[in-house]
Motif scaffolding. Structure first.
Motif, PDB file in Angstrom:
ATOM      1  N   ALA A   1     106.392 104.506  42.899  1.00  0.00           N
ATOM      2  CA  ALA A   1     107.473 105.231  43.563  1.00  0.00           C
ATOM      3  C   ALA A   1     107.630 106.643  42.994  1.00  0.00           C
ATOM      4  N   THR A   2     107.526 106.784  41.691  1.00  0.00           N
ATOM      5  CA  THR A   2     107.698 108.101  41.075  1.00  0.00           C
ATOM      6  C   THR A   2     106.516 109.006  41.367  1.00  0.00           C
ATOM      7  N   LEU A   3     105.312 108.455  41.381  1.00  0.00           N
ATOM      8  CA  LEU A   3     104.145 109.258  41.743  1.00  0.00           C
ATOM      9  C   LEU A   3     104.309 109.797  43.158  1.00  0.00           C
ATOM     10  N   GLN A   4     104.755 108.949  44.077  1.00  0.00           N
ATOM     11  CA  GLN A   4     104.958 109.398  45.454  1.00  0.00           C
ATOM     12  C   GLN A   4     106.042 110.478  45.514  1.00  0.00           C
ATOM     13  N   ALA A   5     107.106 110.325  44.737  1.00  0.00           N
ATOM     14  CA  ALA A   5     108.182 111.316  44.717  1.00  0.00           C
ATOM     15  C   ALA A   5     107.690 112.645  44.137  1.00  0.00           C
ATOM     16  N   LEU A   6     106.874 112.586  43.093  1.00  0.00           N
ATOM     17  CA  LEU A   6     106.330 113.795  42.486  1.00  0.00           C
ATOM     18  C   LEU A   6     105.444 114.548  43.475  1.00  0.00           C
ATOM     19  N   LEU A   7     104.551 113.831  44.125  1.00  0.00           N
ATOM     20  CA  LEU A   7     103.657 114.470  45.088  1.00  0.00           C
ATOM     21  C   LEU A   7     104.431 115.008  46.292  1.00  0.00           C
ATOM     22  N   ALA A   8     105.449 114.281  46.737  1.00  0.00           N
ATOM     23  CA  ALA A   8     106.276 114.745  47.856  1.00  0.00           C
ATOM     24  C   ALA A   8     107.001 116.038  47.485  1.00  0.00           C
ATOM     25  N   ALA A   9     107.481 116.131  46.255  1.00  0.00           N
ATOM     26  CA  ALA A   9     108.165 117.348  45.811  1.00  0.00           C
ATOM     27  C   ALA A   9     107.204 118.527  45.775  1.00  0.00           C
ATOM     28  N   VAL A  10     105.986 118.293  45.308  1.00  0.00           N
ATOM     29  CA  VAL A  10     104.986 119.369  45.278  1.00  0.00           C
ATOM     30  C   VAL A  10     104.689 119.833  46.705  1.00  0.00           C
ATOM     31  N   ARG A  11     104.538 118.895  47.614  1.00  0.00           N
ATOM     32  CA  ARG A  11     104.282 119.258  49.018  1.00  0.00           C
ATOM     33  C   ARG A  11     105.462 120.033  49.612  1.00  0.00           C
ATOM     34  N   GLU A  12     106.683 119.585  49.289  1.00  0.00           N
ATOM     35  CA  GLU A  12     107.884 120.221  49.831  1.00  0.00           C
ATOM     36  C   GLU A  12     108.060 121.644  49.297  1.00  0.00           C
ATOM     37  N   PHE A  13     107.908 121.828  48.010  1.00  0.00           N
ATOM     38  CA  PHE A  13     108.149 123.127  47.381  1.00  0.00           C
ATOM     39  C   PHE A  13     106.956 124.070  47.506  1.00  0.00           C
ATOM     40  N   GLY A  14     105.764 123.517  47.700  1.00  0.00           N
ATOM     41  CA  GLY A  14     104.561 124.340  47.724  1.00  0.00           C
ATOM     42  C   GLY A  14     104.248 124.900  49.100  1.00  0.00           C
ATOM     43  N   THR A  15     103.479 125.973  49.085  1.00  0.00           N
ATOM     44  CA  THR A  15     102.969 126.583  50.307  1.00  0.00           C
ATOM     45  C   THR A  15     101.473 126.304  50.354  1.00  0.00           C
ATOM     46  N   PRO A  16     100.973 125.647  51.401  1.00  0.00           N
ATOM     47  CA  PRO A  16      99.551 125.300  51.445  1.00  0.00           C
ATOM     48  C   PRO A  16      98.639 126.522  51.335  1.00  0.00           C
ATOM     49  N   VAL A  17      97.588 126.357  50.568  1.00  0.00           N
ATOM     50  CA  VAL A  17      96.524 127.364  50.491  1.00  0.00           C
ATOM     51  C   VAL A  17      95.625 127.099  51.693  1.00  0.00           C
ATOM     52  N   PRO A  18      95.241 128.129  52.439  1.00  0.00           N
ATOM     53  CA  PRO A  18      94.376 127.907  53.610  1.00  0.00           C
ATOM     54  C   PRO A  18      93.110 127.120  53.231  1.00  0.00           C
ATOM     55  N   ASP A  19      92.676 126.253  54.151  1.00  0.00           N
ATOM     56  CA  ASP A  19      91.507 125.406  53.899  1.00  0.00           C
ATOM     57  C   ASP A  19      90.247 126.209  53.615  1.00  0.00           C
ATOM     58  N   ASP A  20      90.144 127.408  54.176  1.00  0.00           N
ATOM     59  CA  ASP A  20      88.938 128.204  53.971  1.00  0.00           C
ATOM     60  C   ASP A  20      88.987 129.027  52.684  1.00  0.00           C
ATOM     61  N   SER A  21      90.039 128.856  51.893  1.00  0.00           N
ATOM     62  CA  SER A  21      90.188 129.566  50.624  1.00  0.00           C
ATOM     63  C   SER A  21      90.162 128.551  49.490  1.00  0.00           C
ATOM     64  N   LEU A  22      89.275 128.761  48.545  1.00  0.00           N
ATOM     65  CA  LEU A  22      89.211 127.867  47.388  1.00  0.00           C
ATOM     66  C   LEU A  22      89.562 128.676  46.147  1.00  0.00           C
TER      67      LEU A  22
END
Length: 92
Positions: free
Chosen positions: A42-63
């Motif tokens: 449950a905590t791992l899922q919450a941690l990853l959800a928070a990262v997704r919520e607060f983060g801005t995706p890096v474009p797929d073509d950018s590494l």
């Protein structure tokens, strides 16, 4: 900071969110040490959800080089234990 979630991609995450993420990281570490499998999941899922919520995706073509690598959502307790540093998954 650029964060990679294994199997998903990268996000740009402002340092201002690290304190909140560190609370979840500390909880995750405690659950791992106690062997609390359901709590860990449950905590791992919450941690990853928070990262997704607060983060801005890096474009797929950018590494970009990742400053922090987090486990995939389906990682086992043992796999995450192998990834841990002294301070947990998130430094600070």
């Amino acid at each position: 900071m650029i964060v990679r979630i294994m199997g998903e991609g990268q996000v740009v995450l402002a340092d201002s969110h690290l304190a909140e993420l560190n609370k979840l990281d500390d909880e995750l570490l405690a659950e791992m040490e106690s062997g609390d499998g359901p709590g860990f999941r449950a905590t791992l899922q919450a941690l990853l959800a928070a990262v997704r919520e607060f983060g801005t995706p890096v474009p797929d073509d950018s590494l970009e080089p990742s400053e922090l690598i987090l486990p995939s959502p389906d990682a086992t307790l043992e796999e995450v234990r192998d990834m841990l540093r002294d301070e947990g998954l998130i430094p600070g």
